[in-house]
Design an enzyme around this catalytic site. Structure first.
Site, mmCIF file in Angstrom:
data_model
loop_
_atom_site.group_PDB
_atom_site.id
_atom_site.type_symbol
_atom_site.label_atom_id
_atom_site.label_comp_id
_atom_site.label_asym_id
_atom_site.label_seq_id
_atom_site.Cartn_x
_atom_site.Cartn_y
_atom_site.Cartn_z
ATOM 1 N N GLU A 112 -7.126 -2.542 -6.367
ATOM 2 C CA GLU A 112 -6.720 -1.597 -7.092
ATOM 3 C C GLU A 112 -5.499 -2.198 -7.891
ATOM 4 O OE1 GLU A 112 -6.771 2.727 -4.481
ATOM 5 O OE2 GLU A 112 -5.219 1.050 -4.065
ATOM 6 N N ASN A 161 -6.071 4.777 -0.440
ATOM 7 C CA ASN A 161 -5.344 5.222 0.794
ATOM 8 C C ASN A 161 -5.016 6.728 0.735
ATOM 9 O OD1 ASN A 161 -5.412 3.054 2.182
ATOM 10 N ND2 ASN A 161 -3.400 2.260 1.445
ATOM 11 N N SER A 202 0.841 -1.304 -0.024
ATOM 12 C CA SER A 202 -0.206 -0.005 0.061
ATOM 13 C C SER A 202 0.878 1.300 0.009
ATOM 14 C CB SER A 202 -0.979 0.239 1.273
ATOM 15 O OG SER A 202 -0.280 -0.588 2.321
ATOM 16 N N HIS A 235 -3.683 -4.324 -5.066
ATOM 17 C CA HIS A 235 -3.988 -3.964 -3.876
ATOM 18 C C HIS A 235 -5.283 -4.320 -3.348
ATOM 19 C CE1 HIS A 235 -4.120 -0.564 -0.751
ATOM 20 N NE2 HIS A 235 -3.721 -1.654 -0.232
HETATM 21 N N1 3HC Z 1 -16.381 -14.056 4.611
HETATM 22 C C1 3HC Z 1 -17.636 -13.647 4.065
HETATM 23 N N2 3HC Z 1 -18.389 -12.494 4.505
HETATM 24 C C2 3HC Z 1 -18.059 -12.061 5.663
HETATM 25 C C3 3HC Z 1 -17.067 -12.400 6.433
HETATM 26 C C4 3HC Z 1 -16.182 -13.412 5.750
HETATM 27 N N3 3HC Z 1 -15.092 -14.116 6.505
HETATM 28 N N4 3HC Z 1 -16.862 -11.696 7.443
HETATM 29 C C5 3HC Z 1 -18.016 -10.851 7.403
HETATM 30 N N5 3HC Z 1 -18.741 -11.096 6.298
HETATM 31 C C6 3HC Z 1 -19.888 -10.240 5.807
HETATM 32 C C7 3HC Z 1 -21.110 -10.561 6.759
HETATM 33 O O1 3HC Z 1 -21.706 -11.533 6.446
HETATM 34 C C8 3HC Z 1 -21.722 -9.386 6.599
HETATM 35 O O2 3HC Z 1 -22.491 -9.254 5.461
HETATM 36 P P1 3HC Z 1 -23.984 -8.695 5.291
HETATM 37 O O3 3HC Z 1 -23.831 -7.295 5.580
HETATM 38 O O4 3HC Z 1 -24.465 -9.072 3.825
HETATM 39 O O5 3HC Z 1 -24.856 -9.288 6.315
HETATM 40 C C9 3HC Z 1 -20.695 -8.182 6.430
HETATM 41 O O6 3HC Z 1 -19.518 -8.737 5.963
HETATM 42 C C10 3HC Z 1 -20.409 -7.602 7.690
HETATM 43 O O7 3HC Z 1 -20.235 -8.473 8.756
HETATM 44 P P2 3HC Z 1 -20.565 -7.942 10.191
HETATM 45 O O8 3HC Z 1 -21.603 -7.178 10.377
HETATM 46 O O9 3HC Z 1 -20.487 -9.503 11.075
HETATM 47 O O10 3HC Z 1 -19.290 -7.344 10.849
HETATM 48 P P3 3HC Z 1 -17.831 -7.815 10.870
HETATM 49 O O11 3HC Z 1 -17.369 -7.435 12.265
HETATM 50 O O12 3HC Z 1 -17.691 -9.275 10.596
HETATM 51 O O13 3HC Z 1 -17.154 -7.012 9.625
HETATM 52 C C11 3HC Z 1 -16.555 -5.231 8.274
HETATM 53 C C12 3HC Z 1 -17.347 -6.029 9.474
HETATM 54 C C13 3HC Z 1 -16.468 -6.235 7.188
HETATM 55 C C14 3HC Z 1 -14.959 -5.065 8.726
HETATM 56 C C15 3HC Z 1 -17.168 -3.945 7.846
HETATM 57 O O14 3HC Z 1 -17.406 -3.067 9.256
HETATM 58 C C16 3HC Z 1 -16.267 -3.051 6.900
HETATM 59 O O15 3HC Z 1 -16.489 -3.378 5.913
HETATM 60 N N6 3HC Z 1 -15.439 -2.267 7.508
HETATM 61 C C17 3HC Z 1 -14.919 -1.336 6.531
HETATM 62 C C18 3HC Z 1 -13.402 -1.959 6.341
HETATM 63 C C19 3HC Z 1 -12.576 -1.043 5.551
HETATM 64 O O16 3HC Z 1 -12.917 0.202 5.168
HETATM 65 N N7 3HC Z 1 -11.775 -1.811 4.683
HETATM 66 C C20 3HC Z 1 -10.710 -1.030 3.985
HETATM 67 C C21 3HC Z 1 -9.682 -0.567 4.999
HETATM 68 S S1 3HC Z 1 -8.497 0.210 3.967
HETATM 69 C C22 3HC Z 1 -7.288 -1.145 3.460
HETATM 70 O O17 3HC Z 1 -7.552 -2.370 3.637
HETATM 71 C C23 3HC Z 1 -6.066 -0.637 2.679
HETATM 72 C C24 3HC Z 1 -4.971 -0.906 3.276
HETATM 73 O O18 3HC Z 1 -3.696 -0.574 2.342
HETATM 74 C C25 3HC Z 1 -4.639 0.199 4.542
#
Ligand code: 3HC
Length: 298
Positions: free
Chosen positions: A166, A205, A133, A154
């Site tokens: 990405e 990012n 990243s 990414h």
């Molecule tokens: N497999 C499949 N689906 C899954 C899963 C898995 N292992 N874990 C969770 N899910 C699904 C759930 O079934 C649910 O689906 P639904 O809304 O259709 O019912 C959804 O994901 C959300 O699950 P939960 O409500 O149980 O919440 P969790 O705590 O498990 O997860 C989250 C929540 C998915 C992390 C959500 O809060 C989210 O999307 N947050 C934002 C994350 C984000 O912004 N990520 C980007 C970060 S930046 C990055 O990575 C770049 C790096 O370079 C810094």
């Protein structure tokens, strides 16, 4: 025609990518391996030692089980995915892979050494991708003999859940490599792609990290609690999680590494890592992975 001759044919956008190597089985590497295995691909995860292999396997099993428990995945598909994943501690086992995705820690030294080693063992038609990243793709491509076949791929955390990838083209990456990677990510992995230039932070990012840094500054001013900052963005703007929870999910060391690179490339006080972030990283309060960040995890 012998198999050897066939493997010398130039790769085309439709050249199949069946065998995947994922280097690093941490948060992102294990998530990427899970995505590949769920797509039915023969997936090999490389880790440094047996303890790290066991850790990666446990993370993948846990995530697949969670997907089954949320009715996102059938139990027999989970079993097939688990059967598609193998593990090794030897980078030499990447020799038969069509694509390797590097997902080791955000350290230039570490990534350069992995890219040098992959270049030596992998087939000349194999693509080498990095999940970095923060590190310029051209820097990694340039120490290989195939800068034209090196690109950024990414993923976002959690990789099995977030639809976006990405694809980053460096000045050395060939258009054919972008086409093959695009086809693979969209048609085989079922993800959504945006194409980015090789600039710090790519697209997501560059927008996300200054926002996270502002949330840390606001928290450090001491006038608003972490819970209220997070609640504000979740319930006022519909974000799935607030910025401080998101920092904990991403890992504070990764947030700091991305901020450092954004600041180095673009300057601007909004990109500068705040002192509290520096102190928390120094203290080892890295978020979920260490059990403590802005929140505590059991
Ligand atoms: N497999 C499949 N689906 C899954 C899963 C898995 N292992 N874990 C969770 N899910 C699904 C759930 O079934 C649910 O689906 P639904 O809304 O259709 O019912 C959804 O994901 C959300 O699950 P939960 O409500 O149980 O919440 P969790 O705590 O498990 O997860 C989250 C929540 C998915 C992390 C959500 O809060 C989210 O999307 N947050 C934002 C994350 C984000 O912004 N990520 C980007 C970060 S930046 C990055 O990575 C770049 C790096 O370079 C810094």
């Amino acid at each position: 025609m012998s198999t050897e001759l066939l493997s010398q044919e130039p790769a085309t956008p439709s050249s199949p990518i069946h065998r995947i190597g994922v280097v690093g089985g941490g948060t992102m590497g294990s998530g990427i391996a899970e995505v590949c295995a769920r797509a039915g691909l023969d997936t090999l995860v490389i880790e440094v030692d047996h303890a790290a292999v066991n850790n990666a396997r446990a993370k993948i099993e846990q995530s697949l089980n969670k997907a089954v428990s949320r009715n996102k995945l059938a139990a027999d598909t989970r079993d097939l995915a688990l059967d598609s994943i193998s593990f090794s501690t030897d980078l030499g086992d990447l020799a038969d892979r069509d694509l390797a995705i590097e997902a080791v820690i955000e350290s230039l030294e570490e990534k350069l050494s992995v890219f040098r080693a992959m270049d030596k063992v992998m087939s000349p038609t194999a693509i080498m991708a990095t999940n970095t990243s923060s590190i310029p793709i051209i820097t990694l491509g340039s120490i290989t003999s195939r800068s034209d076949m090196v690109l950024g791929m990414h993923f976002f955390n959690p990789a099995p859940v977030q639809p976006l990838v990405e694809l980053v083209r460096s000045l050395g990456t060939a258009p054919e490599t972008m086409e093959r990677a695009d086809h693979f990510v969209v048609e085989v992995l079922g993800k959504q792609v945006i194409r980015c230039r090789d600039r710090a932070g790519f697209v997501v990012n560059r927008l996300l990290v200054p926002y996270l840094l502002d949330a840390i500054r606001m928290f450090d001013e001491g006038k608003v609690s972490a819970a209220d900052i997070d609640s504000g963005m979740m319930h006022g703007c519909g974000h799935p999680m607030g910025p401080l929870s998101l920092c904990d999910l991403i890992g504070l060391d990764t947030v700091e590494a991305v901020a450092d690179v954004l600041y180095e490339e673009f300057k601007g006080s909004h990109n500068a890592p705040p002192p509290l972030l520096r102190r928390m990283v120094a203290a080892g309060h890295l978020g979920r992975k260490t059990g403590r960040g802005f929140y505590e995890y059991g």
